[in-house]
Scaffold this active site. Sequence first.
Site, PDB file in Angstrom:
ATOM      1  N   TRP A   1       3.232   7.790   6.887  1.00  0.00           N
ATOM      2  CA  TRP A   1       1.832   8.206   7.111  1.00  0.00           C
ATOM      3  C   TRP A   1       1.113   8.159   5.771  1.00  0.00           C
ATOM      4  CZ3 TRP A   1       0.200  12.210  11.184  1.00  0.00           C
ATOM      5  CH2 TRP A   1      -1.111  12.632  10.991  1.00  0.00           C
ATOM      6  N   ASP A   2       0.256   7.166   5.610  1.00  0.00           N
ATOM      7  CA  ASP A   2      -0.417   6.936   4.333  1.00  0.00           C
ATOM      8  C   ASP A   2      -1.814   7.549   4.342  1.00  0.00           C
ATOM      9  OD1 ASP A   2      -0.803   5.896   1.803  1.00  0.00           O
ATOM     10  OD2 ASP A   2      -0.385   3.813   2.361  1.00  0.00           O
TER      11      ASP A   2
ATOM     12  N   ASP B   1       1.794  -1.739   5.850  1.00  0.00           N
ATOM     13  CA  ASP B   1       0.399  -2.043   6.176  1.00  0.00           C
ATOM     14  C   ASP B   1       0.203  -3.512   6.590  1.00  0.00           C
ATOM     15  OD1 ASP B   1      -2.324  -1.951   6.265  1.00  0.00           O
ATOM     16  OD2 ASP B   1      -2.610  -1.373   4.184  1.00  0.00           O
TER      17      ASP B   1
ATOM     18  N   ASP C   1       3.405   5.077  -6.105  1.00  0.00           N
ATOM     19  CA  ASP C   1       3.351   3.626  -5.944  1.00  0.00           C
ATOM     20  C   ASP C   1       3.961   2.926  -7.147  1.00  0.00           C
ATOM     21  OD1 ASP C   1       2.300   3.428  -3.476  1.00  0.00           O
ATOM     22  OD2 ASP C   1       0.231   3.100  -4.111  1.00  0.00           O
TER      23      ASP C   1
ATOM     24  N   TRP D   1      -2.866   8.329 -10.223  1.00  0.00           N
ATOM     25  CA  TRP D   1      -2.113   7.332  -9.466  1.00  0.00           C
ATOM     26  C   TRP D   1      -1.108   6.651 -10.415  1.00  0.00           C
ATOM     27  CZ3 TRP D   1      -1.309   2.158 -10.224  1.00  0.00           C
ATOM     28  CH2 TRP D   1      -0.673   1.477  -9.171  1.00  0.00           C
TER      29      TRP D   1
ATOM     30  N   ARG E   1     -11.281   1.881  -1.646  1.00  0.00           N
ATOM     31  CA  ARG E   1     -10.449   0.818  -1.079  1.00  0.00           C
ATOM     32  C   ARG E   1     -11.100   0.240   0.188  1.00  0.00           C
ATOM     33  NH1 ARG E   1      -4.284   0.493   1.318  1.00  0.00           N
ATOM     34  NH2 ARG E   1      -3.776  -1.431   0.295  1.00  0.00           N
TER      35      ARG E   1
ATOM     36  N   CYS F   1       2.534  10.038   2.490  1.00  0.00           N
ATOM     37  CA  CYS F   1       2.200   9.150   1.383  1.00  0.00           C
ATOM     38  C   CYS F   1       0.701   9.259   1.173  1.00  0.00           C
ATOM     39  CB  CYS F   1       2.591   7.715   1.782  1.00  0.00           C
ATOM     40  SG  CYS F   1       2.069   6.448   0.633  1.00  0.00           S
TER      41      CYS F   1
HETATM   42  C1  DGJ Z   1      -0.314   2.768  -0.519  1.00  0.00           C
HETATM   43  C2  DGJ Z   1       1.138   3.105  -0.394  1.00  0.00           C
HETATM   44  O1  DGJ Z   1       1.497   4.011  -1.370  1.00  0.00           O
HETATM   45  C3  DGJ Z   1       1.942   1.825  -0.471  1.00  0.00           C
HETATM   46  O2  DGJ Z   1       3.321   2.117  -0.468  1.00  0.00           O
HETATM   47  C4  DGJ Z   1       1.576   0.959   0.696  1.00  0.00           C
HETATM   48  O3  DGJ Z   1       1.963   1.580   1.890  1.00  0.00           O
HETATM   49  C5  DGJ Z   1       0.083   0.689   0.675  1.00  0.00           C
HETATM   50  N1  DGJ Z   1      -0.690   1.879   0.571  1.00  0.00           N
HETATM   51  C6  DGJ Z   1      -0.340  -0.051   1.913  1.00  0.00           C
HETATM   52  O4  DGJ Z   1      -1.687  -0.174   2.020  1.00  0.00           O
END
Ligand code: DGJ
Length: 733
Positions: free
Chosen positions: A477-478, A367, A548, A199, A443, A526
């Site tokens: 879409w995460d 979010d 991120d 990450w 998370r 994402c």
């Molecule tokens: C992880 C994503 O990479 C961020 O850009 C953001 O959308 C957060 N999640 C939101 O929880």
Amino acid sequence: MGIKVHETEKQFHLYNSKLSYVIGECRDGEMGQLYFGRRINENQIIYGYQTLAGRPLCCAVTDDENYTKELACLEYPAFGNGDFHGPAYEIIQPNGSRVTNLMYDSYRIYEGKKPIPGLPASYVNTDSEATTLEIVCIDDVAKIEVTLYYTIWENYSIITRHASIKNIGQEEVKLTKAFSCCLDLPDYDYDWMQFEGAWGRERYPHTRSIEKGIISIESMRGHSSANFNPFIIMKRKNTDEFQGEAMGINLVYSGNFMAKAEVDNYGKLRFTMGINPNWFAWPLASAEEFNTPEVIISYTKNGLNDLSQNIHGFMNNNLVRSPYKKRPRPILLNNWEATEMEFDEEKILNIAKKGAEAGVELFVLDDGWFGKRDDDYAGLGDWYVNTNKLPAGITGLAKKVNDLGLDFGLWIEPEMVNPDSDLYRAHPDWVLAAPDRRRTLGRHQMVLDFSKPEVVDNIYHQLYDVISKANISYIKWDMNRSITECFSQNVAPEYQGMVYHKYIFGVYSLYERLIQDFPDILFESCASGGGRFDAGMLYYAPQAWCSDDTDGHERVKIQYGTSYGYPISSIGAHVSKSPNNQTGRSMDADDRANIACFGTFGYELDLNEVSEAEFEQVKKQIVFMKKYRELFQYGTLYRLQSPFEKNIASWMVVSEDKKQAIVVMYKTHKTPNIGMETIKLQGLEENTIYTVNGKEKIYGDFLMERGLGTMGSDEPWYMSDGDFTSRMFILEA
Ligand code: DGJ
């Protein structure tokens, strides 16, 4: 482009202007790999390609003892019949045997290419773009039919491959390995390049020498991962960005994968790649068929830039499907780094309003808009608006954002659920969880069991309700955690080995339904940034939030590494605030923007909070990006100097007609009083005069051979600016 068949020798030569790929029947009837490399004459019949046997401890498989599978180069090798390398597939038969032997049966050639049911894959726009060869092989004892699919492409130095495995017997068999490809190469004088990280530092290139033994990378996280990307380059030792032989292999898949290079003591190199066989077990009933994902195999004689350009063009033309294919991407403003989940309608509209004033085109609500989502402990799974925060709902907010002159986009994370959610309280059996064991959280959330159609259906209906009632132009879409306790509740034991793959089927099916229902929406994938950045995702979502980590310095490395296997148009890149949220590092707004330009471009901050001077910079950046985004996103990219090698990095894009080019140079550390520094440019017209930043007029050949001077009497930048600074050069013919 074409496929030449030598009927008597049963040899198949796939070729285009750049490459040849030849396969043919071996002495015992199995399909062998005869040649893969630069284009050679397709009329050549290939003899003597298989080393003979008669060696101690090798096992012969023909009566004359002169042929052994151990020494042969094979196309889709099996287990247990004299080839002692890792097989391409493995099948457990009703009697417990895993021994198989696939014999050539027949072939079919046709213009164009067929889709792979349920899976993402490259496609033709017109049949004349590609020709496909299907080779059918049969194991009469195991009652298995395997079809090997090869597509040769006219305009790209690329072959795509996959296999389908069918049970032609009466009893059920179990597939425990099914790679997408095997490349048996006669020597191992290659370096292996993988794209690795974690990450916040995704897809750093890492090169190591291929040696005797095994090199392998994989993901067992249920998604392709930030740790190892499903893209590999094998290059000759002397290959660099500008010259030399290399092949790239992109797996068109988003789940668990494995890539492996195995070199034996005779020097043969076997490369295999596909679904990770660990914890994979797929029952095949009579007449059932299993399709592997596709691999995109690209080839060059002209260095890594050429390899990447080839992949970029191919993905933009033959993998990405959205109406945004080849279209400049909207400049967006996302509220995540500005507010996280602490917002109400007023705050959001203030941010959007300032964005509109700056000239952005799309506002994205991230979010925190649904269920009881005030922090990351609750709400996932409940896809209905939180009216405490947004009294007018998504429909009302979208309208208000539209009234500001902006398109509206929305964040979702469909695959997840919080224990504190109505969905989980109603359906605790809808998550992946092993009986009597801890339900591991990541998370504070669990993974929904997308291997079950009823779970996907529920999420689909919830999302459909929101999206269909509002004017939504974009969806992010995460996916924010890896899979643990991969067990599907209340189903038969034999189902469990299918769960990881079926999960990905579920993800793909939901994407497909939403794309069909809302064909004009731009999807951005994402996974906590770049945790699922792969060719499979690009089939559904033409761009992916790259990381991120929005720090400009870090982004140079992440985007540079990503560009080896993926086009600039797919790389989600935004300008965020300074000092940066992830690193605390400060950078000037123009330096941050110069780096984000090599991507889809947007902002990730509250523009109300920047100084007036910075706001003016932002307005100019947006005007600039609107003018040049097509060049950035669809021009020919050249990596010039790597941030992984020294304290200067540079790259450039050149328009198709070579009349425009933009170069960005980025410097991590200032070194005072150094000598001449030049960047040797690429891809320009030799005898054309280019105006550099509206000032100097310089011939293309000079810029490419002597290079662009970055320090001179009228170029004090290099001496005076501090660390983490950049410089952009705009070249117009
Ligand atoms: C992880 C994503 O990479 C961020 O850009 C953001 O959308 C957060 N999640 C939101 O929880």
